[in-house]
Motif scaffolding. Structure first.
Motif, short mmCIF file in Angstrom:
data_model
loop_
_atom_site.label_atom_id
_atom_site.label_comp_id
_atom_site.label_asym_id
_atom_site.label_seq_id
_atom_site.Cartn_x
_atom_site.Cartn_y
_atom_site.Cartn_z
N ARG A 59 -1.20 4.74 -2.73
CA ARG A 59 -1.82 3.54 -3.28
C ARG A 59 -0.96 2.31 -2.96
O ARG A 59 0.25 2.30 -3.25
N ILE A 60 -1.55 1.30 -2.39
CA ILE A 60 -0.84 0.07 -2.05
C ILE A 60 -0.80 -0.86 -3.26
O ILE A 60 0.24 -1.41 -3.60
N VAL A 89 -6.97 1.13 5.78
CA VAL A 89 -6.84 0.92 4.34
C VAL A 89 -8.23 0.92 3.71
O VAL A 89 -9.15 0.28 4.22
N ARG A 121 3.71 -7.19 3.71
CA ARG A 121 3.46 -7.75 2.39
C ARG A 121 4.02 -9.16 2.36
O ARG A 121 5.22 -9.37 2.59
N VAL A 138 2.22 -2.02 6.91
CA VAL A 138 1.61 -3.19 6.30
C VAL A 138 2.67 -4.25 6.06
O VAL A 138 3.79 -3.95 5.64
N CYS A 147 0.13 4.01 7.28
CA CYS A 147 -0.07 2.58 7.54
C CYS A 147 1.26 1.82 7.60
O CYS A 147 2.20 2.14 6.87
N PHE A 164 -1.68 -9.08 1.95
CA PHE A 164 -1.26 -8.00 2.83
C PHE A 164 -1.94 -8.12 4.19
O PHE A 164 -3.07 -8.58 4.30
N THR A 175 -5.89 1.59 -0.91
CA THR A 175 -5.25 2.88 -0.66
C THR A 175 -5.16 3.12 0.84
O THR A 175 -6.11 2.84 1.58
N ALA A 176 -4.03 3.66 1.29
CA ALA A 176 -3.86 3.99 2.70
C ALA A 176 -4.70 5.22 3.03
O ALA A 176 -4.53 6.28 2.43
N PHE A 199 3.28 2.95 4.34
CA PHE A 199 2.57 3.70 3.32
C PHE A 199 2.03 4.99 3.93
O PHE A 199 1.26 4.93 4.90
#
Length: 256
Positions: A67-68, A86, A134, A132, A130, A79, A125-126, A62
């Motif tokens: 936005r994640i 984050v 999932r 991550v 990032c 996550f 949000t990053a 990201f």
């Protein structure tokens, strides 16, 4: 302590706070440090395990400010932060946004999906670029059942986070905004992690700090300038730089 030298809040509450000061214990932020400690104790490597739990998990990159997930999205995954920072926020019905947490390497988020939460209660949000992992809800549940060491570590992480939330509440009720700011800066710097302070999130705004401790931007600015003059913090790197927190800032948390 306010610019006038008086703690925040009503005078009655201030008197109680002075008689019986309540300073939450500064826990090392749950995350990478806790995972490393668990690995040393048991020989279990959570990073390697998370990378090989099978189907239902994928690594996602990201970019900063991306936005994640958003408040109201379907809660169908957990996550895990590998690198980067984050930010977790919530928005009220009237549109007011509040920052409720900043996470880093080794932290989980979105775990409420495991407890039956259907929709996300906040937005992730990053803050920096990032990486991550999932993990879909079903895959995470299977991993927790299959590997007891991982299950023990995850439960310990959740308990540590719950303790942190309780400490935040006590901090908000009993301590001055100056002390609350000092504490949140130490936590953001992961104070206690091998004794070496980290760089706080690059370009973290005073408005965001004010949201997190429940005060105004002007008061945060006043205290940040004071901390800088006393040598507790220092800025570096210009507009794209960050903030370094020194362990001497702990004096503000422990002493009136």
């Amino acid at each position: 302590m306010s610019p006038a030298g008086q703690p925040d809040g009503a005078s009655k509450r201030s008197k109680i706070a002075r008689r019986t000061p309540v300073v939450p214990i500064l826990q090392t932020k749950p995350g990478a440090a806790g995972l490393v400690a668990a690995k040393k104790r048991s020989g279990f490597d959570p990073h390697a395990f998370l990378a090989t739990i099978g189907e239902g998990r994928k690594f996602v990159l990201f970019p900063r400010k991306h936005r994640i997930f958003a408040q109201g999205d379907i809660a169908d995954a957990v996550f895990y932060v590998q690198t980067g920072k984050v930010k977790l926020t919530v928005v009220s019905k009237t549109g007011k946004e509040a920052t409720i947490g900043i996470l880093g390497e080794g932290d989980f988020f979105g775990e409420a999906a495991l407890a039956g939460q259907a929709l996300r209660m906040g937005t992730a949000t990053a803050m920096t670029d990032c990486a991550v992992l999932r993990i879909e809800k079903e895959a995470m549940m299977e991993a927790l059942h299959r590997k007891h060491e991982f299950s023990d570590l995850f439960v310990a992480y959740l308990l540590a986070r719950n303790i942190r939330y309780e400490e935040d509440l006590v901090d908000q009720l009993f301590n001055s905004s100056e002390r609350r700011l000092a504490r949140i800066l130490l936590l953001l710097a992961r104070f206690g992690k091998e004794g070496v302070p980290e760089t706080v999130v690059p370009k973290i705004s005073q408005e965001m700090l004010a949201e997190m401790i429940g005060t105004t931007r002007s008061r945060v600015s006043f205290f940040m300038n004071r901390f800088r003059k006393l040598g507790f913090i220092e800025y570096f790197g210009g507009p794209e730089g960050g903030l370094q927190v020194h362990s001497s800032l702990l004096n503000v948390v422990l002493h009136d």
